[in-house]
Design a protein around this motif. Sequence first.
Motif, PDB file in Angstrom:
ATOM      1  N   ASN A 134      -3.905   2.807   6.745  1.00 58.87           N
ATOM      2  CA  ASN A 134      -3.007   3.666   7.510  1.00 58.87           C
ATOM      3  C   ASN A 134      -2.001   4.298   6.557  1.00 58.87           C
ATOM      4  O   ASN A 134      -1.378   3.610   5.734  1.00 58.87           O
ATOM      5  CB  ASN A 134      -2.275   2.842   8.576  1.00 58.87           C
ATOM      6  CG  ASN A 134      -1.560   3.718   9.600  1.00 58.87           C
ATOM      7  OD1 ASN A 134      -1.165   4.845   9.306  1.00 58.87           O
ATOM      8  ND2 ASN A 134      -1.393   3.192  10.799  1.00 58.87           N
ATOM      9  N   LEU A 135      -1.825   5.562   6.677  1.00 60.05           N
ATOM     10  CA  LEU A 135      -0.947   6.288   5.777  1.00 60.05           C
ATOM     11  C   LEU A 135       0.521   6.112   6.117  1.00 60.05           C
ATOM     12  O   LEU A 135       1.397   6.392   5.295  1.00 60.05           O
ATOM     13  CB  LEU A 135      -1.312   7.787   5.807  1.00 60.05           C
ATOM     14  CG  LEU A 135      -0.671   8.690   4.749  1.00 60.05           C
ATOM     15  CD1 LEU A 135      -1.038   8.209   3.350  1.00 60.05           C
ATOM     16  CD2 LEU A 135      -1.104  10.142   4.950  1.00 60.05           C
ATOM     17  N   PHE A 136       0.826   5.608   7.319  1.00 57.14           N
ATOM     18  CA  PHE A 136       2.215   5.525   7.772  1.00 57.14           C
ATOM     19  C   PHE A 136       2.704   4.082   7.701  1.00 57.14           C
ATOM     20  O   PHE A 136       2.034   3.160   8.203  1.00 57.14           O
ATOM     21  CB  PHE A 136       2.334   6.070   9.203  1.00 57.14           C
ATOM     22  CG  PHE A 136       1.897   7.493   9.337  1.00 57.14           C
ATOM     23  CD1 PHE A 136       2.744   8.522   8.959  1.00 57.14           C
ATOM     24  CD2 PHE A 136       0.626   7.796   9.811  1.00 57.14           C
ATOM     25  CE1 PHE A 136       2.344   9.835   9.079  1.00 57.14           C
ATOM     26  CE2 PHE A 136       0.222   9.114   9.929  1.00 57.14           C
ATOM     27  CZ  PHE A 136       1.081  10.140   9.560  1.00 57.14           C
ATOM     28  N   ALA A 137       3.877   3.912   7.099  1.00 60.29           N
ATOM     29  CA  ALA A 137       4.485   2.583   6.990  1.00 60.29           C
ATOM     30  C   ALA A 137       5.317   2.285   8.230  1.00 60.29           C
ATOM     31  O   ALA A 137       5.940   3.190   8.805  1.00 60.29           O
ATOM     32  CB  ALA A 137       5.371   2.499   5.748  1.00 60.29           C
ATOM     33  N   ILE A 138       5.342   1.011   8.643  1.00 56.86           N
ATOM     34  CA  ILE A 138       6.083   0.594   9.826  1.00 56.86           C
ATOM     35  C   ILE A 138       7.344  -0.130   9.361  1.00 56.86           C
ATOM     36  O   ILE A 138       7.266  -1.103   8.600  1.00 56.86           O
ATOM     37  CB  ILE A 138       5.230  -0.347  10.702  1.00 56.86           C
ATOM     38  CG1 ILE A 138       3.945   0.341  11.126  1.00 56.86           C
ATOM     39  CG2 ILE A 138       6.035  -0.823  11.910  1.00 56.86           C
ATOM     40  CD1 ILE A 138       2.955  -0.574  11.810  1.00 56.86           C
ATOM     41  N   LEU A 189       3.641   3.247  -3.920  1.00 57.52           N
ATOM     42  CA  LEU A 189       2.494   2.357  -3.791  1.00 57.52           C
ATOM     43  C   LEU A 189       1.224   3.191  -3.775  1.00 57.52           C
ATOM     44  O   LEU A 189       1.145   4.207  -3.067  1.00 57.52           O
ATOM     45  CB  LEU A 189       2.572   1.539  -2.494  1.00 57.52           C
ATOM     46  CG  LEU A 189       3.554   0.367  -2.448  1.00 57.52           C
ATOM     47  CD1 LEU A 189       3.519  -0.284  -1.076  1.00 57.52           C
ATOM     48  CD2 LEU A 189       3.230  -0.653  -3.519  1.00 57.52           C
ATOM     49  N   GLN A 190       0.222   2.793  -4.531  1.00 55.98           N
ATOM     50  CA  GLN A 190      -1.063   3.481  -4.572  1.00 55.98           C
ATOM     51  C   GLN A 190      -2.158   2.500  -4.169  1.00 55.98           C
ATOM     52  O   GLN A 190      -2.199   1.359  -4.642  1.00 55.98           O
ATOM     53  CB  GLN A 190      -1.360   4.015  -5.972  1.00 55.98           C
ATOM     54  CG  GLN A 190      -0.523   5.211  -6.353  1.00 55.98           C
ATOM     55  CD  GLN A 190      -0.935   5.780  -7.711  1.00 55.98           C
ATOM     56  OE1 GLN A 190      -1.624   5.122  -8.480  1.00 55.98           O
ATOM     57  NE2 GLN A 190      -0.495   7.001  -7.989  1.00 55.98           N
ATOM     58  N   TRP A 207       1.868   5.713  -0.807  1.00 55.51           N
ATOM     59  CA  TRP A 207       3.071   5.636   0.010  1.00 55.51           C
ATOM     60  C   TRP A 207       4.296   5.796  -0.879  1.00 55.51           C
ATOM     61  O   TRP A 207       4.382   5.152  -1.940  1.00 55.51           O
ATOM     62  CB  TRP A 207       3.168   4.288   0.737  1.00 55.51           C
ATOM     63  CG  TRP A 207       2.042   4.020   1.697  1.00 55.51           C
ATOM     64  CD1 TRP A 207       1.981   4.345   2.996  1.00 55.51           C
ATOM     65  CD2 TRP A 207       0.817   3.343   1.381  1.00 55.51           C
ATOM     66  NE1 TRP A 207       0.800   3.931   3.556  1.00 55.51           N
ATOM     67  CE2 TRP A 207       0.062   3.311   2.584  1.00 55.51           C
ATOM     68  CE3 TRP A 207       0.265   2.798   0.204  1.00 55.51           C
ATOM     69  CZ2 TRP A 207      -1.197   2.725   2.641  1.00 55.51           C
ATOM     70  CZ3 TRP A 207      -0.977   2.225   0.260  1.00 55.51           C
ATOM     71  CH2 TRP A 207      -1.700   2.189   1.473  1.00 55.51           C
ATOM     72  N   GLN A 208       5.232   6.641  -0.488  1.00 56.12           N
ATOM     73  CA  GLN A 208       6.459   6.862  -1.240  1.00 56.12           C
ATOM     74  C   GLN A 208       7.618   6.217  -0.461  1.00 56.12           C
ATOM     75  O   GLN A 208       7.857   6.535   0.703  1.00 56.12           O
ATOM     76  CB  GLN A 208       6.728   8.364  -1.429  1.00 56.12           C
ATOM     77  CG  GLN A 208       7.890   8.671  -2.347  1.00 56.12           C
ATOM     78  CD  GLN A 208       7.571   8.388  -3.812  1.00 56.12           C
ATOM     79  OE1 GLN A 208       6.407   8.428  -4.209  1.00 56.12           O
ATOM     80  NE2 GLN A 208       8.585   8.074  -4.594  1.00 56.12           N
ATOM     81  N   MET A 209       8.362   5.310  -1.153  1.00 51.35           N
ATOM     82  CA  MET A 209       9.436   4.566  -0.499  1.00 51.35           C
ATOM     83  C   MET A 209      10.792   5.192  -0.784  1.00 51.35           C
ATOM     84  O   MET A 209      10.951   5.991  -1.721  1.00 51.35           O
ATOM     85  CB  MET A 209       9.434   3.109  -0.965  1.00 51.35           C
ATOM     86  CG  MET A 209       8.107   2.412  -0.758  1.00 51.35           C
ATOM     87  SD  MET A 209       7.630   2.378   0.970  1.00 51.35           S
ATOM     88  CE  MET A 209       5.899   1.937   0.861  1.00 51.35           C
ATOM     89  N   GLU A 210      11.799   4.808   0.008  1.00 45.75           N
ATOM     90  CA  GLU A 210      13.145   5.338  -0.170  1.00 45.75           C
ATOM     91  C   GLU A 210      13.879   4.673  -1.330  1.00 45.75           C
ATOM     92  O   GLU A 210      14.821   5.236  -1.872  1.00 45.75           O
ATOM     93  CB  GLU A 210      13.962   5.129   1.119  1.00 45.75           C
ATOM     94  CG  GLU A 210      13.417   5.865   2.318  1.00 45.75           C
ATOM     95  CD  GLU A 210      14.233   5.567   3.574  1.00 45.75           C
ATOM     96  OE1 GLU A 210      15.234   4.810   3.445  1.00 45.75           O
ATOM     97  OE2 GLU A 210      13.889   6.086   4.643  1.00 45.75           O
ATOM     98  N   SER A 211      13.474   3.463  -1.677  1.00 44.73           N
ATOM     99  CA  SER A 211      14.187   2.694  -2.703  1.00 44.73           C
ATOM    100  C   SER A 211      13.170   1.917  -3.538  1.00 44.73           C
ATOM    101  O   SER A 211      11.959   1.940  -3.259  1.00 44.73           O
ATOM    102  CB  SER A 211      15.184   1.740  -2.029  1.00 44.73           C
ATOM    103  OG  SER A 211      15.847   0.954  -2.994  1.00 44.73           O
ATOM    104  N   LEU A 212      13.685   1.248  -4.572  1.00 46.34           N
ATOM    105  CA  LEU A 212      12.815   0.460  -5.446  1.00 46.34           C
ATOM    106  C   LEU A 212      12.171  -0.676  -4.660  1.00 46.34           C
ATOM    107  O   LEU A 212      12.798  -1.312  -3.815  1.00 46.34           O
ATOM    108  CB  LEU A 212      13.609  -0.135  -6.611  1.00 46.34           C
ATOM    109  CG  LEU A 212      14.145   0.864  -7.639  1.00 46.34           C
ATOM    110  CD1 LEU A 212      15.009   0.135  -8.668  1.00 46.34           C
ATOM    111  CD2 LEU A 212      13.003   1.584  -8.331  1.00 46.34           C
ATOM    112  N   ILE A 213      10.907  -0.907  -4.962  1.00 51.97           N
ATOM    113  CA  ILE A 213      10.176  -1.993  -4.301  1.00 51.97           C
ATOM    114  C   ILE A 213      10.502  -3.301  -5.037  1.00 51.97           C
ATOM    115  O   ILE A 213      10.268  -3.431  -6.239  1.00 51.97           O
ATOM    116  CB  ILE A 213       8.654  -1.714  -4.319  1.00 51.97           C
ATOM    117  CG1 ILE A 213       8.360  -0.419  -3.566  1.00 51.97           C
ATOM    118  CG2 ILE A 213       7.891  -2.892  -3.731  1.00 51.97           C
ATOM    119  CD1 ILE A 213       6.917   0.034  -3.695  1.00 51.97           C
TER     120      ILE A 213
END
Length: 1171
Positions: A452-456, A402-403, A415-421
């Motif tokens: 916020n740079l951190f995802a919850i 996500l940009q 944000w870089q995710m572990e799996s496909l969005i």
Amino acid sequence: MRAVLTWRDKAEHCINDIAFKPDGTQLILAAGNRLLVYDTSDGTLLQPLKGHKDTVYCVAYAKDGLWSPEQKSVSKHKSSSKIICCSWTNDGQYLALGMFNGIISIRNKNGEEKVKIERPGGSLSPIWSICWNPSSRWESFWMNRENEDAEDVIVNRYFQEIPSTLKSAVYSSQGSEAEEEEPEEEDDSPRDDNLEERNDILAVADWGQKISFYQLSGKQIGKDRALNFDPCCISYFTKGEYILLGGSDKQVSLFTKDGVRLGTVGEQNSWVWTCQVKPDSNYVVVGCQDGTISFYQLIFSTVHGLYKDRYAYRDSMTDVIVQHLITEQKVRIKCKELVKKIAIYRNRLAIQLPEKILIYELYSEDSSDMHYRVKEKIIKKFECNLLVVCANHIILCQEKRLQCLSFSGVKEREWQMESLIRYIKVIGGPPGREGLLVGLKNGQILKIFVDNLFAIILLKQATAVRCLDMSASRKKLAVVDENDTCLVYDIDTKELLFQEPNANSVAWNTQCEDMLCFSGGGYLNIKASTFPVHRQKLQGFVVGYNGSKIFCLHVFSISAVEVPQSAPMYQYLDRKLFKEAYQIACLGVTDTDWRELAMEALEGLDFETAKKERKKRGETNNDLFLADVFSYQGKFHEAAKLYKRSGHENLALEMYTDLCMFEYAKDFLGSGDPKETKMLITKQADWARNIKEPKAAVEMYISAGEHVKAIEICGDHGWVDMLIDIARKLDKAEREPLLLCATYLKKLDSPGYAAETYLKMGDLKSLVQLHVETQRWDEAFALGEKHPEFKDDIYVPYAQWLAENDRFEEAQKAFHKAGRQREAVQVLEQLTNNAVAESRFNDAAYYYWMLSMQCLDIAQDRAQKDMMLGKFHHFQRLAELYHGYHAIHRHTEDPFSVHRPETLFNISRFLLHSLPKDTPLGISKVKILFTLAKQSKALGAYRLARHAYDKLRGLYIPARFQKSIELGTLTIRAKPFHDSEELVPLCYRCSTNNPLLNNLGNVCINCRQPFIFSASSYDVLHLVEFYLEEGITDEEAISLIDLEVPRPKQDNRQQEIANSSSQILRLVETKDSMGDEDPFTAKLSFEQGGSEFVPVVVSRLVLRSMSRRDVLVKRWPPPLRWQYFRSLLPDASITMCPSCFQMFHSEDYELLVLQHGCCPYCRRCKDDPGP
């Protein structure tokens, strides 16, 4: 837009042209000097067509002919240059020609040039391909595209009547940011079809590497668009919404109807010479120079975005329409480029184009404002899967990343995710700090704030996420997974609250925390708290839920469905959750639901909710509310005082009446108001009825004028005397209580009293029905005599009753008397079929005779005359066959025979000669031949017996006859091969002896005169049928026969001639004596050797000479003519039945009538008068 290759093939030569069959099932293409026919479904080459010696350059399927049928030859016209391409308008009135010198000539169907368009490039830009738009509806679109420089355009158009000579239309245009549409759809606005048909659009592609568009008048629309390749073919989609273009760039490109390039359909290895669209579909075929044929399917995806009550979607690939789902307003934003992604949030709208992203904002903060203007432009090319817009940022989704970009295009976070969005949604927040809800393929659900740079991580489940939504208070999360299951979680505890199957989308109610809806399987499901799901049918996907409105997306359109909230409200009421029920009611329920909520709240002593409900309905009287409270607490007298103080004495009266406290209720009666008094007495009667005092209740109901209720009680208790007493006291105008009285009296088996009541009402129809239902037929017939209009109502049920009681013949007569010919015929046919099935052939003959007479009666109707007469003759023939076969059947089945051998012999001969090719049901040819062989052998007709046994050898023989027939076949061989002369039948017309086995049937082999048989002994009667000369009526013929003119004696004279050797006595008849012979006998003569039957036709003179005793007349009813028969042996008496007109020897007839008491054929009693 995505192109999928369906199939591909390759020919030996260049593909010059392609054409689809009009229904799209076949494809024909020109390759060299051959035509190839393909099946479009799988690319199978159906057949190659040969016959052309030179190269085939173009092909087309015929639709309505090559030229008009009134033209006997094809007209020819010269052109100034070589013609490269041509195209007809929709209506076939005009033809556009593309020239090698760059000129376009538009001609009418007579070949006259109406418009000449000279292109700037001249001969350097030959017109290589042209095509008229197949849909005239795009004229309105093109009017809006003239100003190419404006970002958005609003165009008004004005038309003038266009006669046979073309005129130009008048246009005006002005620039604007966006075009606001009316609430109705753009294509549904009223149009002048005649004008549209005259305003076709011509697309032109030339080798100056440009594409242009022209009106039928020759006026250019918009500007030339550069292609950067040499176009070889151009083709419109069926509805004219898109254009296909191919050429030297070795690919086929898809353009909008105004020439904006949308993308590539398919890249090839050589020049594309031709491309076509399959009719009414998204399939495209491409033909290349190297012989390659490619068949593609174009898939157009839905590009849209939704935020609360605003829905934005792509239209025509280059436009964006924003729709307000509440007000139904729409606004169109024309981008003039391919729209790739759309995102909408509050007052922001983001549109991604191939080379930029446009950010729009509303002019004002008004919730109903629909005017958008450009806020920012990000001039940069982006590749993304999803696009999201916030108040100050745009979010780009790229697989797992996500940009977050500012409106100036600067990347702020990633944000870089572990799996496909799989799913992303903006859930609101302060400007610049909005929250995003993100669902991943691995089942993880996250909440991200743009600052916020951190995802919850909210929670993680085992299955992939398909759809997400969060409740209004951010406490609950609804997830639809890849197994179509809707799962609801508590965000704080991560607990699974419940799950529901068959879900494809879900949405929380934005105004109620505990309500959500989900769709799936063709149903809309609404769930409140943990109550069971309320389900109703709905097509599409749920995308939003606001109050009582549910927003559903079906195919490409979204709609707001108003859903009453009654079902969830009652679910809360059942559990006495009045506050929650009140919240649901505020979303939208009916007035009845509001009152029910108030009453339930009062009963549950939740006075606060009840008071809120009253305020909601505008009731502010505290005394009235307090009175309701006292009444529910059992303080009835205090409640009555408060009702009276608040001016609602009627409520006190109603309360005491409901409590059956009638003495107190009388205190609140108005000043002698008769309506209230009646109401009170009625209530008291109801109370008496409920406490099992019916007689008191009846008296009260009668005194209150409630006669219907009194009658119901009397009827339910079977009080006949009280019922008739009430009926006699009622006025005849009070039809409802009288009718109810009669109904109960009929049910209580008192038809006499019921008839009296019906007579009082004057309801004769019901009286007839009463007589019929009680089977009082004499009274019904008497009433029918006085009132013939009830004939059908009486005789039809009477006939049905007779049929139910196995009195079928009487039932048939009753149906006939009622005029129900169809039912009468059906009864007879059923009787006949049953008689044949039960081997009662004598009865079958009688029923067939009745059927024939029934058909003869119906034949008086001219419309059915021919058909009914044919049936009459057919049934008459069957009756004769079954009547004769009855004796044969009895002879073969019974141990003893009642018929003489001569009679059985005659009957079997008659049947053998009369049977048609298809033997009637029940008649056995074996039995006939067996009887004939047996009786022939006994009477000396050995030759006929041999013939019968030979015939039997070719038939299936029942086992019980097998031995007798085999023995007879052997013993007959010892007999002479001739028949006894005593058995040979004589023709009484020509005195010819006929063979026993006659190939012609029952007619004379010499004169062809039909034989007349006795209906009992079946021997040939000495009768000859004769016909009347033309012009003689039946009445005149009978009067001439009845004259009984005496015959003079013959006067014969003798003449003696004597000579020396002999004496001769000659009888000389004079001319007068010759005329004294019987004139009828002279008419019997006929031409010998003829094969045609010559009937005996008599004149008035012959009729006058006949004796009435010698003539028998069959007096058929019309439309048949009478039949006349002359007896040639007057001393032998013959009797004819006056009903069925069958002939008998007089002695036989008298004996049979004495035995049976009626005619053996038609069963007419001897005392009955003739017809």
